[in-house]
Design a protein around this motif. Sequence first.
Motif, mmCIF file in Angstrom:
data_model
loop_
_atom_site.group_PDB
_atom_site.id
_atom_site.type_symbol
_atom_site.label_atom_id
_atom_site.label_comp_id
_atom_site.label_asym_id
_atom_site.label_seq_id
_atom_site.Cartn_x
_atom_site.Cartn_y
_atom_site.Cartn_z
ATOM 1 N N UNK A 94 0.855 -1.181 0.000
ATOM 2 C CA UNK A 94 0.000 0.000 0.000
ATOM 3 C C UNK A 94 0.892 1.233 0.000
ATOM 4 N N UNK A 95 0.449 2.264 -0.682
ATOM 5 C CA UNK A 95 1.287 3.454 -0.813
ATOM 6 C C UNK A 95 1.604 4.088 0.538
ATOM 7 N N UNK A 96 0.689 3.953 1.516
ATOM 8 C CA UNK A 96 0.956 4.542 2.832
ATOM 9 C C UNK A 96 1.972 3.733 3.640
ATOM 10 N N UNK A 97 2.392 2.575 3.118
ATOM 11 C CA UNK A 97 3.436 1.784 3.765
ATOM 12 C C UNK A 97 4.776 1.895 3.040
ATOM 13 N N UNK A 110 6.403 -5.978 -5.759
ATOM 14 C CA UNK A 110 4.983 -5.744 -6.033
ATOM 15 C C UNK A 110 4.675 -4.329 -6.524
ATOM 16 N N UNK A 111 5.527 -3.803 -7.384
ATOM 17 C CA UNK A 111 5.248 -2.501 -8.006
ATOM 18 C C UNK A 111 4.214 -2.719 -9.106
ATOM 19 N N UNK A 112 3.046 -2.095 -8.968
ATOM 20 C CA UNK A 112 1.986 -2.424 -9.929
ATOM 21 C C UNK A 112 1.005 -1.299 -10.251
ATOM 22 N N UNK A 113 1.241 -0.082 -9.731
ATOM 23 C CA UNK A 113 0.313 1.007 -10.040
ATOM 24 C C UNK A 113 0.989 2.356 -9.795
ATOM 25 N N UNK A 114 0.463 3.405 -10.425
ATOM 26 C CA UNK A 114 1.111 4.716 -10.326
ATOM 27 C C UNK A 114 1.257 5.241 -8.904
ATOM 28 N N UNK A 115 0.281 5.008 -8.040
ATOM 29 C CA UNK A 115 0.379 5.520 -6.672
ATOM 30 C C UNK A 115 1.565 4.897 -5.933
ATOM 31 N N UNK A 116 1.828 3.628 -6.190
ATOM 32 C CA UNK A 116 2.993 2.973 -5.578
ATOM 33 C C UNK A 116 4.279 3.564 -6.149
ATOM 34 N N UNK A 117 4.307 3.776 -7.445
ATOM 35 C CA UNK A 117 5.492 4.375 -8.071
ATOM 36 C C UNK A 117 5.803 5.735 -7.462
ATOM 37 N N UNK A 118 4.784 6.556 -7.320
ATOM 38 C CA UNK A 118 4.971 7.897 -6.774
ATOM 39 C C UNK A 118 5.482 7.830 -5.334
ATOM 40 N N UNK A 119 4.872 6.963 -4.528
ATOM 41 C CA UNK A 119 5.275 6.850 -3.124
ATOM 42 C C UNK A 119 6.696 6.303 -3.000
#
Length: 229
Positions: A94-97, A110-119
């Motif tokens: 989760x991006x908050x983690x 488990x990189x799989x979406x833009x929010x994770x990339x940004x975080x």
Amino acid sequence: MTDANAAPVTGGSPHALAAVEAEIARACRDARRDRASVTLIAVSKTFDADAIIPVIGAGQRVFGENRVQEAKGKWPALTSVYPDIALHLIGPLQSNKAKEAVALFDAIHSVDRPSICQALAKEIESQNKHPQLFVQINVGEEPQKAGVAPGEADAFIKSCRDSYGLTISGLMCIPPVDEPPAAHFALTAKIAARNGLKNLSMGMSADYATAIMLGATHVRVGSAIFGHR
């Protein structure tokens, strides 16, 4: 996949680890690959230090966890004693983690979406720590699973690099449980090759020998080492 005379698999069994190591070596020989080209990730999720320490004692140094909070609760004490341990996050992030994940893990699968990339980009810059990053491919396009659809993988990998400045090390996949895994491993390897990625995190307790035959560089083995959860 283990020798008939191998000791029964029990939680944290050095004998089980040795059997897995022998099978990896055999798969590498069959594939005409160097054993050093495959990293064994011992998946220790849900197991406590009492189960993990015997496996460390048997020589294993790379471990995988599914959840940031669980890993945070048990691994700092272990890595203070065994500083050469490498930790891999193999479950959804989760991006908050992201802050905790970058601080704790040496690799994130488990990189799989833009929010994770940004975080992740923010925390990598802030902490000046650079974990290996794997893009997760949802090879079976299963709605209940995380990951990028194969048809969107090239664009997503390009976005990771160009839009977020992330260094992508490789790809990770989890094939559907009710389908032969080989075709899914081959598809993941094909996507990696055309994007210039050398690392392939694929293969678990039931199918890691097949994954090695198809190019896996990281195999994630839990129950064959620690027993069933």
